[in-house]
Design an enzyme around this catalytic site. Structure first.
Site, PDB file in Angstrom:
ATOM      1  N   TRP A 195       0.800  -1.224   0.000  1.00  0.00           N
ATOM      2  CA  TRP A 195       0.000   0.000   0.000  1.00  0.00           C
ATOM      3  C   TRP A 195       0.835   1.278   0.000  1.00  0.00           C
ATOM      4  O   TRP A 195       0.347   2.342  -0.370  1.00  0.00           O
ATOM      5  CB  TRP A 195      -0.922   0.017   1.227  1.00  0.00           C
ATOM      6  N   ASN A 196       2.103   1.231   0.436  1.00  0.00           N
ATOM      7  CA  ASN A 196       2.787   2.493   0.749  1.00  0.00           C
ATOM      8  C   ASN A 196       3.166   3.315  -0.480  1.00  0.00           C
ATOM      9  O   ASN A 196       3.099   4.536  -0.470  1.00  0.00           O
ATOM     10  CB  ASN A 196       4.026   2.220   1.624  1.00  0.00           C
ATOM     11  N   HIS A 226      -3.521  -6.563  -5.023  1.00  0.00           N
ATOM     12  CA  HIS A 226      -3.053  -5.370  -4.325  1.00  0.00           C
ATOM     13  C   HIS A 226      -3.470  -5.425  -2.855  1.00  0.00           C
ATOM     14  O   HIS A 226      -4.371  -6.172  -2.467  1.00  0.00           O
ATOM     15  CB  HIS A 226      -3.599  -4.099  -4.985  1.00  0.00           C
ATOM     16  N   ALA A 227      -2.774  -4.629  -2.048  1.00  0.00           N
ATOM     17  CA  ALA A 227      -3.089  -4.561  -0.622  1.00  0.00           C
ATOM     18  C   ALA A 227      -4.524  -4.071  -0.434  1.00  0.00           C
ATOM     19  O   ALA A 227      -5.024  -3.229  -1.196  1.00  0.00           O
ATOM     20  CB  ALA A 227      -2.115  -3.620   0.087  1.00  0.00           C
ATOM     21  N   SER A 228      -5.184  -4.562   0.603  1.00  0.00           N
ATOM     22  CA  SER A 228      -6.564  -4.143   0.855  1.00  0.00           C
ATOM     23  C   SER A 228      -6.647  -2.651   1.142  1.00  0.00           C
ATOM     24  O   SER A 228      -7.664  -2.012   0.857  1.00  0.00           O
ATOM     25  CB  SER A 228      -7.154  -4.945   2.014  1.00  0.00           C
ATOM     26  N   GLU A 282      10.788  -8.273  -1.964  1.00  0.00           N
ATOM     27  CA  GLU A 282      11.341  -6.988  -1.515  1.00  0.00           C
ATOM     28  C   GLU A 282      10.688  -6.671  -0.190  1.00  0.00           C
ATOM     29  O   GLU A 282       9.500  -6.351  -0.124  1.00  0.00           O
ATOM     30  CB  GLU A 282      11.060  -5.898  -2.566  1.00  0.00           C
ATOM     31  N   CYS A 306      10.103   1.632   2.175  1.00  0.00           N
ATOM     32  CA  CYS A 306      11.080   0.581   2.457  1.00  0.00           C
ATOM     33  C   CYS A 306      12.504   1.117   2.410  1.00  0.00           C
ATOM     34  O   CYS A 306      13.392   0.587   3.069  1.00  0.00           O
ATOM     35  CB  CYS A 306      10.923  -0.570   1.472  1.00  0.00           C
ATOM     36  N   GLU A 336      12.877  -2.182  11.793  1.00  0.00           N
ATOM     37  CA  GLU A 336      12.225  -1.239  10.891  1.00  0.00           C
ATOM     38  C   GLU A 336      11.139  -0.463  11.626  1.00  0.00           C
ATOM     39  O   GLU A 336      10.320  -1.031  12.344  1.00  0.00           O
ATOM     40  CB  GLU A 336      11.623  -1.983   9.693  1.00  0.00           C
TER      41      GLU A 336
END
Length: 463
Positions: A133-134, A158-160, A231, A265, A365
Site C-alpha cells: 500500500w505504501n 493489491h493490498a486491501s 522486496e 522501504c 524497521e
C-alpha cells in the site's frame, strides 16, 4: 470470515471503500484466462506489446485528477505530493518499455562454423504480483509493465488498503485495449493468495511487503519450482562524512526520513555523522524537521499526513518510548504539532539522539516519521554500524569525495549505494536487497532476467 474488504481511511477512520473478495469461480476463471491469453500474447511482436503497454501508461496518467485525492484518502499522503508518484510510475514504465528490445534480445555467442547458436529469453508464463500500500503505483509497475513486455500474463493482488489502485490498473488496461484475459486484478485474502502460489498455475511471484509475509510467500513457493522475488523492507542508513555539503545533506536526509511519513522501504531510518560536524548537523536537521505541517492530507498546506493506521502510529510511538527509557533524547516537541494525537494515526516527526544499537529504534524497521542520529569517529565506525543490521536495501553516503564513496560502498552489505541522494529508484539500475531485505531484482535490464527464462538453441546446419 467476512466476504468483504473494508478500506479504513487514516484521514478520519471511516470506511472509504468496501468490496467483496474474489470467489473460487472468479479465481479459476482468471487463472484459465491468463494462461490462455499468455499463449497468444507471447507471439505478438515486441513493438505491438510496447504500443499497448504505452497506451496503458497513458490511460493511467489520464486518471491523475481522481488518483491524487484517492491516494490521500487511502494512505494519508498529502495531495501536494500525490502527483509525484504518478511521475515516478511513468518514468519507470517508459524506461522499461524502451529498454525491452535490448534486454530481451537473443544472446549471440562467438560464431562457430556450421552452427547457429543463440540464447533466447522466453516469458515464464503467468506472473502473480502482490503489491503493498505504501507506494501502490510505483511498486506494482516495477513488475507489471516489464512482465507484460516480456510476454507474460499478470494477476495483480493489491493490498486491501489500496484496493482502488488495483481497480485503476485494471481500468488502464481496459482503456488500452489489452487482450482479454491478459491482466487480472483480484481481491484476495491471505489464504487465497497462498492457494494460488501452491496451485502450480503461476510461474513467478513478485512480492513487496514485510519480512513476516515474505517468509510465508517463500514457504508457499517451496518445492513448486517457480520464481519468487521478495522486496521486504529495510532499515536504511545515511552516513555524513566531515567533508559533506552540510546544507544539501540535511535537506535531503530530512526529506528521506519523513517523506510519506517515513512509510517507505528505503526511507532513512538511522543516520551516522562525523563527530566534527555532528552538532551543526543535528541543529540544522532539527530546525528543518520543525517546519513540517502535520494535518489533513486533503489540505494543500499539509506536508506530513497520518500514518496508514492508528496501530502503525502506535508501533512507532512504542519504539520512541522504549528508546527514551534506555537513554535516548527526543529533540522535537510534539506539542508544537496540533494534529499530533495519542491513539490516532496522526504522529509528529521525531528526532532522537544519544541512541545506540542496543535500542530497537536503531535495529528494527520503524516505517514511520522517526530517525535516530549517532556521531561516529570516521569511515570504519560508520561502515561497522551501517552493516550492523538484519536489513540491506539501500545506504547513502554524503561526501564530496567520489573515490571515498565508492570505497565505502564496496564495504556496505546493501542492494543500492547512494552518494549525495537517497530514497530514489533509478529504473536503469537493479532494485534489489540483501539479508532480510529480500531476494530477486526488479527494474533495469537485469529485472527482465527474472521475468524470463533462458532457452538455448544449438543448431548444426552444415553436415
Amino acid at each position: 470470515m467476512t466476504n468483504n474488504i473494508q478500506l479504513i481511511s487514516p484521514v478520519d477512520g471511516r470506511v472509504y471503500a468496501e468490496r467483496r473478495y474474489a470467489d473460487a469461480a472468479q479465481i479459476e476463471q482468471a487463472l484459465v484466462a491468463a494462461s490462455t491469453a499468455q499463449a497468444q500474447w507471447k507471439r505478438r511482436p515486441l513493438s505491438e506489446r510496447a504500443a499497448l503497454c504505452s497506451a496503458a501508461v497513458d490511460a493511467m496518467l489520464a486518471m491523475k485528477d481522481e488518483i491524487v485525492p484517492e491516494l490521500a484518502w487511502q494512505i494519508g499522503r498529502p495531495v501536494r505530493y500525490g502527483a509525484g508518484e504518478l511521475r515516478g510510475f511513468e518514468e519507470r514504465a517508459r524506461h522499461m518499455i524502451a529498454i525491452a528490445p535490448e534486454a530481451l534480445a537473443a544472446v549471440e555467442p562467438a560464431p562457430v562454423a556450421g552452427f547457429r547458436r543463440q540464447i533466447k529469453r522466453e516469458p515464464v508464463g503467468t506472473v502473480l504480483v502482490v503489491a503493498p500500500w505504501n507506494y501502490p503505483y510505483l511498486t506494482a509497475v516495477n513488475s507489471i509493465i516489464p512482465a507484460l513486455m516480456a510476454g507474460n500474463s499478470v494477476i495483480l493482488k493489491h493490498a486491501s488498503q489500496t484496493l482502488l489502485v488495483g481497480e485503476r490498473f485494471a481500468e488502464a488496461m481496459r482503456r488500452a485495449n489489452l487482450p482479454a484475459g491478459l491482466f487480472h486484478n483480484l481481491l484476495l485474502d491471505h489464504r487465497q493468495t497462498t492457494a494460488i502460489i501452491t496451485s502450480g498455475r503461476v510461474q513467478q511471484v513478485n512480492f513487496t511487503g514485510s519480512v513476516q509475509a515474505g517468509t510465508v510467500m517463500e514457504a508457499a513457493a517451496m518445492g513448486r519450482f517457480l520464481g519468487i522475488g521478495l522486496e521486504l523492507g529495510g532499515k536504511d542508513p545515511g552516513y555524513v562524512r566531515a567533508d559533506a555539503n552540510l546544507a544539501h545533506a540535511v535537506e535531503n536526509l530530512v526529506d528521506g526520513s519523513f517523506f510519506n511519513s517515513g512509510q517507505s522501504c528505503c526511507a532513512i531510518e538511522r543516520i551516522y555523522v562525523d563527530r566534527k560536524i555532528y552538532p551543526a548537523f543535528v541543529e540544522r536537521f532539527v530546525d528543518l524537521t520543525r517546519q513540517y505541517v502535520l494535518g489533513n492530507p486533503l489540505d494543500e498546506a499539509t506536508t506530513l499526513g497520518p500514518l496508514v493506521s492508528p496501530d502503525a502510529a502506535e508501533f512507532v510511538r512504542g519504539q520512541i518510548a522504549d528508546a527514551m527509557v534506555h537513554g535516548a533524547r527526543a529533540l522535537i516537541d510534539t506539542k508544537a504539532f496540533a494534529a499530533n494525537a495519542p491513539g490516532s494515526a496522526y504522529l509528529a516527526p521525531q528526532v532522537l539522539v544519544d541512541v545506540t544499537h542496543d535500542m530497537a529504534l536503531m535495529r528494527e524497521e520503524s516505517f514511520g516519521p522517526v530517525v535516530g542520529i549517532m556521531p561516529v569517529s570516521g569511515d570504519d565506525e560508520a561502515i561497522a554500524l551501517m552493516n550492523d543490521s538484519a536489513f540491506g536495501l539501500s545506504a547513502s553516503i554524503w561526501t564530496q569525495d567520489l573515490a571515498a564513496a565508492e570505497r565505502i560502498g564496496d564495504e556496505i552489505a546493501t542492494g543500492t549505494v547512494f552518494m549525495n541522494r537517497c530514497d530514489y529508484l533509478d529504473p536503469a539500475l537493479a532494485w534489489t536487497g540483501v539479508k532480510n531485505s529480500g531476494r530477486g531484482v526488479t527494474l533495469s535490464r537485469i529485472g527482465y532476467e527474472h521475468l524470463t527464462r533462458a532457452k538455448s538453441f544449438h543448431l548444426r546446419h552444415e553436415i
